[in-house]
Design an enzyme around this catalytic site. Structure first.
Site, PDB file in Angstrom:
ATOM      1  N   SER A 192       0.816  -1.370  -0.113  1.00 53.58           N
ATOM      2  CA  SER A 192      -0.099   0.097  -0.070  1.00 53.58           C
ATOM      3  C   SER A 192       0.897   1.317   0.090  1.00 53.58           C
ATOM      4  O   SER A 192       1.921   1.224   0.146  1.00 53.58           O
ATOM      5  CB  SER A 192      -0.914   0.037   1.249  1.00 53.58           C
ATOM      6  OG  SER A 192      -0.146   0.150   2.608  1.00 53.58           O
TER       7      SER A 192
ATOM      8  N   ASP B  62       8.582  -9.678   7.904  1.00 55.73           N
ATOM      9  CA  ASP B  62       8.637  -9.074   8.963  1.00 55.73           C
ATOM     10  C   ASP B  62      10.151  -8.429   8.805  1.00 55.73           C
ATOM     11  O   ASP B  62      11.324  -9.049   8.849  1.00 55.73           O
ATOM     12  CB  ASP B  62       8.935  -9.693  10.294  1.00 55.73           C
ATOM     13  CG  ASP B  62       9.165  -9.084  11.533  1.00 55.73           C
ATOM     14  OD1 ASP B  62       9.599  -7.877  11.532  1.00 55.73           O
ATOM     15  OD2 ASP B  62       8.848  -9.323  12.806  1.00 55.73           O
TER      16      ASP B  62
ATOM     17  N   TYR C 142       9.209   8.216  16.774  1.00 55.58           N
ATOM     18  CA  TYR C 142       9.130   8.139  15.260  1.00 55.58           C
ATOM     19  C   TYR C 142      10.183   8.828  14.736  1.00 55.58           C
ATOM     20  O   TYR C 142      10.963   8.543  13.852  1.00 55.58           O
ATOM     21  CB  TYR C 142       7.745   8.634  14.860  1.00 55.58           C
ATOM     22  CG  TYR C 142       7.457   8.556  13.465  1.00 55.58           C
ATOM     23  CD1 TYR C 142       7.219   7.431  12.728  1.00 55.58           C
ATOM     24  CD2 TYR C 142       7.445   9.797  12.489  1.00 55.58           C
ATOM     25  CE1 TYR C 142       7.260   7.394  11.447  1.00 55.58           C
ATOM     26  CE2 TYR C 142       7.178   9.837  11.233  1.00 55.58           C
ATOM     27  CZ  TYR C 142       7.148   8.626  10.636  1.00 55.58           C
ATOM     28  OH  TYR C 142       6.945   8.758   9.212  1.00 55.58           O
TER      29      TYR C 142
END
Length: 259
Positions: A18, A60, A163
């Site tokens: 995506s 992963d 982040y």
């Protein structure tokens, strides 16, 4: 000097099911590459892989075995020439909350593990395979890596400590890794996206209104960026033989405020 030829070669896109990853996978396929979609979203990943004539590998990015499996799958389809490190996530949280309770350290560690260590893991595994391929030109070029950071690496907002640290790490490792890999003819660049219209914002009227509001803070054009626009820069970093060791903001000129 011609651009790096991707026709008949293979490429890996992490997070390719995506958003920016999907857009990059489609443009790589249009350039003739056999693309491995390395993602944890089984249905979406398989759908994108099928639509670009590629292969889905459940991956992963923090797993050495999963990274190796994605690299092996790509190498079976053609010489590995490109890796796009697009997998990533965010977990908002202040250093201490309103009650002065510290952030859960596991939450901080999880974001660093996926965004930073996962990116390095995929990069190292892919570079090992690229280094074993035959050079494609007189310069000795063998391939290119594009990491995905964020403008939060520079303009981190309230609640983005984990982040921003993870993406700042991606920025910080770009040049030394480019230097590490220069002897093998592998280039490394990093893109720092701004506010990009991806599925993270959801769907529906409220979502569209929220995105329109966010877009007003962009210098120009006053909207969120599109995945395809980021993918244009991904392709430039991969195919331009003289792009190396660079971090590029693709953000419409935005500078994030504190909140």
């Amino acid at each position: 000097m011609p651009r790096l030829e991707l026709s008949g070669a293979s490429a890996i896109v992490t997070g390719g099911a995506s958003g920016i990853g999907e857009a990059s996978a489609r443009q790589l396929a249009d350039a003739g590459a056999h693309v491995v979609i390395a993602d944890l979203q089984d249905d979406l990943g398989a759908e994108v892989a099928s639509s670009v004539g590629g292969l889905f590998v459940r991956c992963d990015v923090t797993s050495i075995d999963d990274a190796g499996a994605a690299v092996d799958a790509a190498s079976e389809m053609g010489p590995l020439r490109a890796l796009v490190n697009s997998a990533g996530l965010g977990r908002a949280g202040r250093t201490i909350d309103r009650n002065n309770v510290p952030m859960d350290l596991e939450q901080f560690r999880f974001v660093i593990n996926v965004n930073l260590i996962g990116s390095f893991n995929m990069l190292a595994q892919a570079a090992s395979a690229m280094a074993k391929t035959e050079p494609v030109d007189s310069d000795g070029s063998r391939g290119a890596v594009v990491n995905m950071a964020s403008v939060a690496a520079f303009d981190g907002q309230i609640g983005q400590a984990a982040y921003s640290a993870s993406k700042g790490g991606v920025v910080g490792m770009t040049l030394p890794i480019a230097r590490d890999l220069s002897a093998t003819g592998i280039r490394v660049n990093t893109i720092a996206p701004g506010l990009i219209d991806t599925p993270i914002y959801g769907e529906g009227e409220q979502s569209e209104q929220f995105k329109a509001h966010l877009g007003q803070s962009v210098l120009f054009p006053k909207r969120l960026g599109y995945g395809e626009e980021l993918a244009f820069m991904v392709m430039e970093c991969i195919t331009n033989p003289y792009m190396n060791g660079e971090v590029i903001r693709v953000d419409g000129g935005i500078r994030l405020p504190p909140r």
